[in-house]
Design a protein around this motif. Sequence first.
Motif, short mmCIF file in Angstrom:
data_model
loop_
_atom_site.label_atom_id
_atom_site.label_comp_id
_atom_site.label_asym_id
_atom_site.label_seq_id
_atom_site.Cartn_x
_atom_site.Cartn_y
_atom_site.Cartn_z
N LEU A 87 0.98 -1.25 -0.11
CA LEU A 87 0.14 0.09 0.08
C LEU A 87 0.86 1.50 0.11
CD1 LEU A 87 -2.84 -1.23 2.26
CD2 LEU A 87 -3.23 -0.35 0.25
N ALA A 88 1.60 1.33 0.56
CA ALA A 88 3.26 2.65 0.82
C ALA A 88 3.72 2.82 -1.05
CB ALA A 88 3.61 1.60 1.87
N LEU A 89 3.70 1.95 -1.87
CA LEU A 89 4.77 1.49 -2.66
C LEU A 89 3.42 1.62 -4.02
CD1 LEU A 89 6.60 -1.71 -2.06
CD2 LEU A 89 7.02 0.80 -2.11
N GLY A 90 2.09 1.99 -3.56
CA GLY A 90 0.94 2.78 -4.75
C GLY A 90 -0.21 1.35 -4.64
N ALA A 91 -0.42 0.74 -4.56
CA ALA A 91 -0.86 -0.48 -3.92
C ALA A 91 -2.23 -0.10 -3.67
CB ALA A 91 -1.09 -2.00 -4.20
N ARG A 92 -3.76 -0.86 -4.19
CA ARG A 92 -4.38 -0.66 -3.45
C ARG A 92 -5.63 -1.84 -3.24
NH1 ARG A 92 -8.67 -0.26 -7.49
NH2 ARG A 92 -8.17 -0.27 -9.29
N ALA A 93 -6.40 -1.70 -2.22
CA ALA A 93 -6.86 -3.19 -1.69
C ALA A 93 -8.08 -3.48 -2.86
CB ALA A 93 -6.65 -2.71 -0.21
N LEU A 94 -8.22 -4.33 -3.09
CA LEU A 94 -9.30 -4.73 -4.38
C LEU A 94 -10.89 -4.82 -3.12
CD1 LEU A 94 -8.15 -5.69 -7.63
CD2 LEU A 94 -8.93 -3.39 -6.64
N ASP A 95 -10.20 -6.02 -2.01
CA ASP A 95 -11.28 -6.86 -1.15
C ASP A 95 -10.71 -6.71 -0.03
OD1 ASP A 95 -12.86 -8.92 -0.71
OD2 ASP A 95 -11.60 -10.17 -1.31
N GLY A 111 -3.16 -1.37 -12.37
CA GLY A 111 -4.95 -2.02 -12.20
C GLY A 111 -4.57 -3.29 -11.96
N HIS A 112 -3.79 -3.97 -12.03
CA HIS A 112 -3.24 -5.68 -12.48
C HIS A 112 -3.76 -6.05 -11.00
CE1 HIS A 112 -0.53 -3.70 -15.49
NE2 HIS A 112 -1.61 -4.59 -16.61
N PRO A 113 -4.58 -6.29 -10.82
CA PRO A 113 -4.59 -7.33 -9.45
C PRO A 113 -4.01 -8.57 -9.69
CG PRO A 113 -6.93 -7.62 -10.71
CD PRO A 113 -5.75 -7.25 -12.17
N PHE A 114 -4.23 -8.12 -8.32
CA PHE A 114 -2.72 -9.51 -7.59
C PHE A 114 -2.76 -9.94 -6.72
CE2 PHE A 114 -0.45 -5.41 -6.00
CZ PHE A 114 -0.39 -5.92 -4.73
N CYS A 115 -2.70 -10.66 -5.23
CA CYS A 115 -2.63 -11.23 -4.35
C CYS A 115 -1.37 -11.81 -4.03
CB CYS A 115 -3.57 -12.93 -4.57
SG CYS A 115 -5.58 -13.11 -4.69
N LEU A 116 -1.75 -11.32 -2.27
CA LEU A 116 -0.86 -11.62 -1.11
C LEU A 116 -0.71 -13.24 -0.50
CD1 LEU A 116 0.83 -7.92 0.33
CD2 LEU A 116 1.30 -9.77 -1.26
N CYS A 117 -0.43 -13.72 -0.27
CA CYS A 117 -1.14 -15.07 -0.25
C CYS A 117 -0.03 -15.57 1.46
CB CYS A 117 -0.78 -16.40 -1.38
SG CYS A 117 -2.21 -15.55 -2.64
#
Length: 119
Positions: A87-95, A111-117
């Motif tokens: 989030l600090a790097l510019g990602a945004r939460a989608l869910d 805008g590409h979705p990715f998951c942290l697992c």
Amino acid sequence: MALARLGVVVLDCPDPRALAGFYAEVLGGTVEGDDAWVDLKVPGGPQLAFQAAAGFVPPGWPSAENSQQFHLDLTVEDLDAAEAGVLALGARALDAGDRSRTWRVYADPAGHPFCLCAC
């Protein structure tokens, strides 16, 4: 016997160098290339590449109209720490979803979705 080997995963985006920089901060690695095509060489992992796409429209998640087509699953030791970092790097939460799950969904700066697992 396989017919081929996976060479690289390529993401279309409006600014290849900026998006490669985002993933370099997340995954580590070295960014190489010009404004139209940039490679991210990840130590001990698969290479990612970023390609300039005029008129790029980011995928939607979840969306039937602008489906995501694919996404990256990134494994992490600590979901909360990794979330704060992306989030600090510019990602945004989608869910926001269920925080007890072992995965969380984000969009990279293009805008590409990715998951942290959790691993």
